[in-house]
Structures are given as structure tokens and as C-alpha cells.
Design a protein around this motif. Structure first.
Motif, PDB file in Angstrom:
ATOM      1  N   ALA A  39      48.411  -1.424 113.541  1.00 62.50           N
ATOM      2  CA  ALA A  39      49.158  -0.230 113.116  1.00 62.50           C
ATOM      3  C   ALA A  39      50.671  -0.441 113.081  1.00 62.50           C
ATOM      4  CB  ALA A  39      48.803   0.980 113.984  1.00 62.50           C
ATOM      5  N   GLU A  40      51.109  -1.706 113.013  1.00 64.37           N
ATOM      6  CA  GLU A  40      52.537  -2.005 112.913  1.00 64.37           C
ATOM      7  C   GLU A  40      52.794  -2.894 111.698  1.00 64.37           C
ATOM      8  OE1 GLU A  40      53.823  -2.031 117.601  1.00 64.37           O
ATOM      9  OE2 GLU A  40      53.280  -3.938 116.667  1.00 64.37           O
ATOM     10  N   PRO A  41      53.863  -2.622 110.937  1.00 71.35           N
ATOM     11  CA  PRO A  41      54.218  -3.504 109.824  1.00 71.35           C
ATOM     12  C   PRO A  41      54.821  -4.821 110.338  1.00 71.35           C
ATOM     13  CG  PRO A  41      55.347  -1.368 109.645  1.00 71.35           C
ATOM     14  CD  PRO A  41      54.712  -1.435 110.987  1.00 71.35           C
ATOM     15  N   TRP A  42      54.441  -5.918 109.703  1.00 74.97           N
ATOM     16  CA  TRP A  42      54.975  -7.247 109.997  1.00 74.97           C
ATOM     17  C   TRP A  42      55.405  -7.882 108.683  1.00 74.97           C
ATOM     18  CZ3 TRP A  42      54.047 -10.662 114.519  1.00 74.97           C
ATOM     19  CH2 TRP A  42      53.553  -9.968 115.632  1.00 74.97           C
ATOM     20  N   ILE A  43      56.482  -8.667 108.737  1.00 75.19           N
ATOM     21  CA  ILE A  43      56.927  -9.421 107.563  1.00 75.19           C
ATOM     22  C   ILE A  43      57.015 -10.902 107.916  1.00 75.19           C
ATOM     23  CG2 ILE A  43      58.154  -7.470 106.538  1.00 75.19           C
ATOM     24  CD1 ILE A  43      60.798  -8.794 107.520  1.00 75.19           C
ATOM     25  N   PHE A  44      57.117 -11.721 106.887  1.00 73.29           N
ATOM     26  CA  PHE A  44      57.190 -13.184 106.956  1.00 73.29           C
ATOM     27  C   PHE A  44      58.393 -13.528 106.100  1.00 73.29           C
ATOM     28  CE2 PHE A  44      55.510 -17.089 104.704  1.00 73.29           C
ATOM     29  CZ  PHE A  44      55.280 -17.914 105.798  1.00 73.29           C
ATOM     30  N   THR A  45      59.485 -14.016 106.711  1.00 75.94           N
ATOM     31  CA  THR A  45      60.717 -14.172 105.964  1.00 75.94           C
ATOM     32  C   THR A  45      61.507 -15.386 106.455  1.00 75.94           C
ATOM     33  OG1 THR A  45      62.657 -12.958 105.154  1.00 75.94           O
ATOM     34  CG2 THR A  45      62.094 -12.664 107.473  1.00 75.94           C
ATOM     35  N   ALA A  77      56.824   7.488 103.671  1.00 71.18           N
ATOM     36  CA  ALA A  77      57.060   7.529 105.111  1.00 71.18           C
ATOM     37  C   ALA A  77      58.307   6.723 105.431  1.00 71.18           C
ATOM     38  CB  ALA A  77      55.866   6.978 105.868  1.00 71.18           C
ATOM     39  N   VAL A  78      59.052   7.194 106.403  1.00 72.05           N
ATOM     40  CA  VAL A  78      60.177   6.460 106.974  1.00 72.05           C
ATOM     41  C   VAL A  78      59.800   6.181 108.417  1.00 72.05           C
ATOM     42  CG1 VAL A  78      62.596   6.594 107.681  1.00 72.05           C
ATOM     43  CG2 VAL A  78      61.899   7.480 105.446  1.00 72.05           C
ATOM     44  N   LEU A  79      59.922   4.915 108.797  1.00 75.04           N
ATOM     45  CA  LEU A  79      59.608   4.496 110.157  1.00 75.04           C
ATOM     46  C   LEU A  79      60.889   3.968 110.807  1.00 75.04           C
ATOM     47  CD1 LEU A  79      57.052   3.824 108.195  1.00 75.04           C
ATOM     48  CD2 LEU A  79      56.155   2.730 110.226  1.00 75.04           C
ATOM     49  N   TYR A  80      61.286   4.573 111.892  1.00 76.00           N
ATOM     50  CA  TYR A  80      62.382   4.061 112.692  1.00 76.00           C
ATOM     51  C   TYR A  80      61.730   3.109 113.679  1.00 76.00           C
ATOM     52  CZ  TYR A  80      64.739   7.984 110.557  1.00 76.00           C
ATOM     53  OH  TYR A  80      65.255   8.864 109.644  1.00 76.00           O
ATOM     54  N   ALA A  81      62.212   1.867 113.745  1.00 75.34           N
ATOM     55  CA  ALA A  81      61.456   0.857 114.484  1.00 75.34           C
ATOM     56  C   ALA A  81      62.341  -0.097 115.266  1.00 75.34           C
ATOM     57  CB  ALA A  81      60.602   0.057 113.503  1.00 75.34           C
ATOM     58  N   GLU A  82      61.755  -0.608 116.333  1.00 76.67           N
ATOM     59  CA  GLU A  82      62.310  -1.727 117.080  1.00 76.67           C
ATOM     60  C   GLU A  82      61.734  -2.987 116.453  1.00 76.67           C
ATOM     61  OE1 GLU A  82      64.594  -1.367 119.535  1.00 76.67           O
ATOM     62  OE2 GLU A  82      64.482   0.801 119.190  1.00 76.67           O
ATOM     63  N   ALA A  83      62.555  -4.012 116.313  1.00 75.67           N
ATOM     64  CA  ALA A  83      62.113  -5.247 115.669  1.00 75.67           C
ATOM     65  C   ALA A  83      62.031  -6.373 116.692  1.00 75.67           C
ATOM     66  CB  ALA A  83      63.081  -5.637 114.560  1.00 75.67           C
ATOM     67  N   THR A  84      60.935  -7.132 116.599  1.00 74.93           N
ATOM     68  CA  THR A  84      60.767  -8.322 117.428  1.00 74.93           C
ATOM     69  C   THR A  84      60.617  -9.510 116.497  1.00 74.93           C
ATOM     70  OG1 THR A  84      59.636  -7.011 119.113  1.00 74.93           O
ATOM     71  CG2 THR A  84      59.391  -9.413 119.237  1.00 74.93           C
ATOM     72  N   GLN A 133      57.904  -8.305 113.689  1.00 80.06           N
ATOM     73  CA  GLN A 133      57.043  -7.183 114.042  1.00 80.06           C
ATOM     74  C   GLN A 133      57.916  -5.944 114.175  1.00 80.06           C
ATOM     75  OE1 GLN A 133      55.526  -7.801 117.956  1.00 80.06           O
ATOM     76  NE2 GLN A 133      54.298  -5.934 117.975  1.00 80.06           N
ATOM     77  N   PHE A 134      57.519  -4.870 113.507  1.00 77.29           N
ATOM     78  CA  PHE A 134      58.253  -3.608 113.605  1.00 77.29           C
ATOM     79  C   PHE A 134      57.407  -2.610 114.389  1.00 77.29           C
ATOM     80  CE2 PHE A 134      59.933  -5.532 109.686  1.00 77.29           C
ATOM     81  CZ  PHE A 134      61.280  -5.539 110.004  1.00 77.29           C
ATOM     82  N   THR A 135      57.914  -2.174 115.525  1.00 77.57           N
ATOM     83  CA  THR A 135      57.215  -1.206 116.362  1.00 77.57           C
ATOM     84  C   THR A 135      57.859   0.159 116.147  1.00 77.57           C
ATOM     85  OG1 THR A 135      56.773  -2.939 117.995  1.00 77.57           O
ATOM     86  CG2 THR A 135      56.538  -0.645 118.731  1.00 77.57           C
ATOM     87  N   PRO A 136      57.161   1.059 115.447  1.00 75.10           N
ATOM     88  CA  PRO A 136      57.751   2.371 115.169  1.00 75.10           C
ATOM     89  C   PRO A 136      58.007   3.174 116.442  1.00 75.10           C
ATOM     90  CG  PRO A 136      55.894   1.937 113.708  1.00 75.10           C
ATOM     91  CD  PRO A 136      55.867   0.889 114.785  1.00 75.10           C
ATOM     92  N   THR A 137      59.179   3.813 116.475  1.00 77.21           N
ATOM     93  CA  THR A 137      59.519   4.713 117.572  1.00 77.21           C
ATOM     94  C   THR A 137      59.532   6.165 117.097  1.00 77.21           C
ATOM     95  OG1 THR A 137      61.878   4.412 117.119  1.00 77.21           O
ATOM     96  CG2 THR A 137      60.879   2.968 118.795  1.00 77.21           C
ATOM     97  N   ARG A 138      59.629   6.344 115.795  1.00 73.37           N
ATOM     98  CA  ARG A 138      59.618   7.676 115.182  1.00 73.37           C
ATOM     99  C   ARG A 138      59.191   7.520 113.733  1.00 73.37           C
ATOM    100  NH1 ARG A 138      64.839  10.614 113.376  1.00 73.37           N
ATOM    101  NH2 ARG A 138      63.961  12.450 112.412  1.00 73.37           N
TER     102      ARG A 138
END
Length: 151
Positions: A39-45, A77-84, A133-138
């Protein structure tokens, strides 16, 4: 949208706009392909990209997905997220393979996912990349189709 409906929408949508904070405090926007993992968006960059440098400084991002061409069809949707930022080669490879499986139209053997040539191509790319990894906070979402024509 909420819960399963939002997760289904995020899984079906193809492009994620990632906003990070640039050195000059202005938003840095990038449209990217992504995969959903738990349930979290991830990217490869690329590890040396501007978005990675920005996230190394400030590990927060705002993400947006949207669809629809008529007002009554607009969803998003807009996701405010912490990035790892993940640099482990095996994990970066895994996320890269998931991305290729999601978006590639060839290079799949139909039984076990990617064929060996495509897996090797991902492995080569992964050497210069990271997984984020983006972990949504809101989350804020909308679905105008639920308005029934009334605005």
C-alpha cells in the motif's frame, strides 16, 4: 476515496507526480512510473538524480495521481509522504523488476515473470539506481463521478 477504493485506484493509475523540495526551496516536480508495495508507492530512479539529492536533504515528498478528461470524471489523490531511499542492490533489483513487469510489453515469459535477458537489463540499470519508498502520512483524494452531476 478511501481504503480499498483508494488502494485500487493507486494500483491502476500509471503515472505518479513526485514533488520534492529543491535547494532554492522551490518544488521540483517529476512524473514517474511506480509500483505499489504494501500500500505504498515505490520508484526506481537514478541515484544521482535531482529528486534523490533533494530527498537526501529533506526526506519528504508530495505525490499526486490524477485521471479524467471531463469535470464529472476527475479523480485523484495527493499523498503527503516520508521518503526512504534504499540502496541495497537486491532490493533495488527487486523494485526494478516489479516496475518492468508492470510497464513492459515484452520481456516476460508468462510463467515466472521476466525472462533472463530482461532481468539482466534491470540488473545493469540497478547498478546506478536506488529504490525510493514513500510512506504516506496524509492523503487527500477526490472522485467527481460521485457528485452525480451536481457541483
Amino acid at each position: 476515496m478511501a481504503g480499498d477504493e483508494l488502494e485500487r485506484y493507486l494500483t491502476e493509475t500509471k503515472t505518479l507526480v513526485v514533488a520534492t523540495t529543491g535547494r532554492d526551496s522551490r518544488p521540483h516536480l517529476t512524473a514517474l512510473w511506480y509500483v505499489m508495495r504494501d500500500a505504498e508507492p515505490w520508484i526506481f530512479t537514478y541515484a544521482g538524480s535531482q529528486k534523490v539529492r533533494n530527498l537526501e536533504r529533506i526526506p519528504q515528498a508530495t505525490l499526486m495521481v490524477e485521471s479524467g478528461t471531463e469535470y464529472a470524471q476527475l479523480r485523484g489523490a495527493v499523498l503527503y509522504a516520508e521518503a526512504t531511499i534504499h540502496r541495497d542492490p537486491d532490493l533495488v533489483q527487486e523494485v526494478g523488476e516489479q516496475l518492468f513487469l508492470r510497464y513492459a510489453t515484452s520481456g516476460q515469459d508468462g510463467r515466472s515473470g521476466l525472462d533472463e535477458a530482461t532481468r539482466e537489463a534491470v540488473r545493469t540499470r540497478a547498478l546506478k539506481r536506488v529504490a525510493i519508498q514513500f510512506t504516506p502520512t496524509r492523503v487527500v483524494s477526490w472522485d467527481h463521478s460521485k457528485l452525480g452531476g451536481g457541483y
